[in-house]
Design an enzyme around this catalytic site. Structure first.
Site, PDB file in Angstrom:
ATOM      1  CG  ASN A  10      -1.695   1.249   1.429  1.00  0.00           C
ATOM      2  OD1 ASN A  10      -1.809   2.051   0.493  1.00  0.00           O
ATOM      3  ND2 ASN A  10      -2.251   1.456   2.614  1.00  0.00           N
ATOM      4  CE  LYS A  12       0.124   3.483   4.833  1.00  0.00           C
ATOM      5  NZ  LYS A  12      -0.037   3.647   6.241  1.00  0.00           N
ATOM      6  CG  HIS A  93      -5.940   1.945   4.971  1.00  0.00           C
ATOM      7  ND1 HIS A  93      -5.531   2.843   5.925  1.00  0.00           N
ATOM      8  CD2 HIS A  93      -4.933   1.056   4.816  1.00  0.00           C
ATOM      9  CE1 HIS A  93      -4.308   2.516   6.322  1.00  0.00           C
ATOM     10  NE2 HIS A  93      -3.925   1.439   5.668  1.00  0.00           N
ATOM     11  CD  GLU A  95      -3.108   5.497   6.662  1.00  0.00           C
ATOM     12  OE1 GLU A  95      -3.100   5.615   5.424  1.00  0.00           O
ATOM     13  OE2 GLU A  95      -2.162   4.983   7.308  1.00  0.00           O
ATOM     14  CD  GLU A 164      -3.690  -2.642   7.180  1.00  0.00           C
ATOM     15  OE1 GLU A 164      -2.519  -2.797   6.851  1.00  0.00           O
ATOM     16  OE2 GLU A 164      -4.361  -1.654   6.842  1.00  0.00           O
ATOM     17  N   GLY A 170       2.255   1.833  10.944  1.00  0.00           N
ATOM     18  CA  GLY A 170       3.255   2.894  10.931  1.00  0.00           C
ATOM     19  C   GLY A 170       3.974   3.097  12.250  1.00  0.00           C
ATOM     20  CB  SER A 209       4.752  -2.244  12.111  1.00  0.00           C
ATOM     21  OG  SER A 209       4.423  -0.891  12.341  1.00  0.00           O
TER      22      SER A 209
HETATM   23  C1  PEP Z   1      -0.970   0.183   6.114  1.00  0.00           C
HETATM   24  O1  PEP Z   1      -1.152   1.385   6.280  1.00  0.00           O
HETATM   25  O2  PEP Z   1      -1.791  -0.491   5.445  1.00  0.00           O
HETATM   26  C2  PEP Z   1       0.216  -0.429   6.707  1.00  0.00           C
HETATM   27  C3  PEP Z   1       0.209  -1.714   6.893  1.00  0.00           C
HETATM   28  O3  PEP Z   1       1.230   0.425   7.028  1.00  0.00           O
HETATM   29  P1  PEP Z   1       2.651   0.040   7.687  1.00  0.00           P
HETATM   30  O4  PEP Z   1       3.133  -1.249   7.062  1.00  0.00           O
HETATM   31  O5  PEP Z   1       3.544   1.186   7.337  1.00  0.00           O
HETATM   32  O6  PEP Z   1       2.426  -0.124   9.143  1.00  0.00           O
END
Ligand code: PEP
Length: 266
Positions: A10, A12, A93, A95, A164, A170, A209
């Site tokens: 992803n 973003k 997602h 966000e 998630e 993040g 992460s």
């Molecule tokens: C995400 O935002 O879908 C995600 C998994 O981010 P990160 O791997 O940076 O934690």
């Protein structure tokens, strides 16, 4: 459960066409043999189609409209995304749920549009830190899943679910393999109980992460059908390392090790 583990990146609000091409060159040169896709910004879908088309790497988008066409300025429909050869679209997602107030109802509508257009929707669910601390994880996940399950019924097996935890995204701190097993088991049970799908019929990914150092430990869990990767999907070397872990953890060899009790086998 599908034996091949899936790796979804992803990007973003990051990246540029040059990076799409750099990934394509890397994938053409050194591909570990797992199933993987990068979900790029809409403006890079044409470049992804041109560059990834000749590689094993697939591509997708990060959102689609809940509408098919009409007076919805700025929206991009699932059909438009599919026109660029995309296979996947992220939906819901955290966000977007947080920053844009996307509701479970809108997310269901987007999933239905994606399926109708021939895309595989990857539905993101997960609890916030305060919900985890308040022992509300099961309640939150059940709420995020139930409308979807009721709306889709038979179509459920065409959806990918990505767990998630919002606190892991993040942060540099992924959930532990034990937590992941427990929560993915709960999600699978919820889908089976309310959606009538058999265990393993819906692919359930972990995201939050994931990086090259922890990918093997996470992907080696039998409950994990793959990973959704944010930050580490922007760096070709990191993404390829995660794909290598996915290839090592895919059946049949991996399944045999799991049955023998060696969950760390890769
Ligand atoms: C995400 O935002 O879908 C995600 C998994 O981010 P990160 O791997 O940076 O934690």
């Amino acid at each position: 459960m599908t034996a091949a583990k899936l790796v979804i990146g992803n990007w973003k609000l990051n990246g540029e066409v040059a990076r799409v091409r750099a990934f394509a060159q890397r994938a053409a040169r050194d591909w570990p043999g797992c199933e993987a896709a990068l979900c790029v910004p809409h403006t890079m879908l044409a470049a992804a189609q041109a560059a990834f088309g000749a590689t094993p790497l697939r591509w997708g988008a990060q959102d689609c409209s809940a509408e098919d066409e009409g007076a919805f300025t700025g929206e991009v429909s699932a059909r438009m995304i599919r026109e660029f050869g995309a296979r996947y679209v992220l939906v819901g997602h955290s966000e977007r749920r947080t920053a844009l107030g996307e509701t479970d109802g809108q997310i269901v509508a987007k999933v239905q549009r994606a399926l109708a257009a021939g895309l595989t929707p990857i539905v993101c669910i997960g609890e916030k830190a305060e919900e985890r601390d308040g022992e509300q994880t099961a309640m939150v996940l059940r709420r995020q899943l139930l409308q979807l399950v009721r709306a889709l019924q038979g179509g459920l097996a065409s959806v990918v679910v990505a767990y998630e935890p919002v606190w892991a995204i993040g942060s540099g701190d992924a959930a532990t393999p034990g937590m992941i097993d427990h929560t993915l088991g709960f999600i699978a049970d919820t889908l089976a109980f309310h959606g009538g799908v058999s265990a393993g019929a819906v692919r359930i990914l972990y995201g939050g992460s994931v990086h090259p150092r922890n990918a093997g430990a996470i992907l080696s869990r039998k409950s994990v059908a793959g990973v959704l990767v944010g930050g580490a999907s922007l760096v070709p070397d990191d993404f390829i390392e995660i794909c290598k872990a996915a290839a090592r953890c895919s059946a049949p060899r991996h399944e045999i090790h799991i049955q023998q009790g060696s969950v760390s086998a890769q």
